[in-house]
Design a protein around this motif. Sequence first.
Motif: not given
Length: 88
Positions: A60-79
């Motif tokens: 979650x931390x990795x995707x949130x930080x990476x999303x900021x570099x692309x100016x998008x919101x990235x979320x990951x959730x367990x299925x």
Amino acid sequence: MKAIITVVGKDRTGIVAGVSTKIAELGLNIDDITQTVLDEYFTMMAVVSSQESQDFAQLRKEFEAFGETLNVKINIQSSAIFDAMHNL
């Protein structure tokens, strides 16, 4: 491990390439993916998996930080969250 990744933000070139690369770098496989542009907004949903267990808090931390570099919101959730919702 199976998870759902969502991406939302203002559409621009490179979002799919960037997110797909990040998914691979984190050792995840894309099992299914869909995307669309609604008005000027990019939306993507991907089902990802890994043979190995993953630390969701770290992902979650990795995707949130990476999303900021692309100016998008990235979320990951367990299925498992969605599976449990259908078992109520």
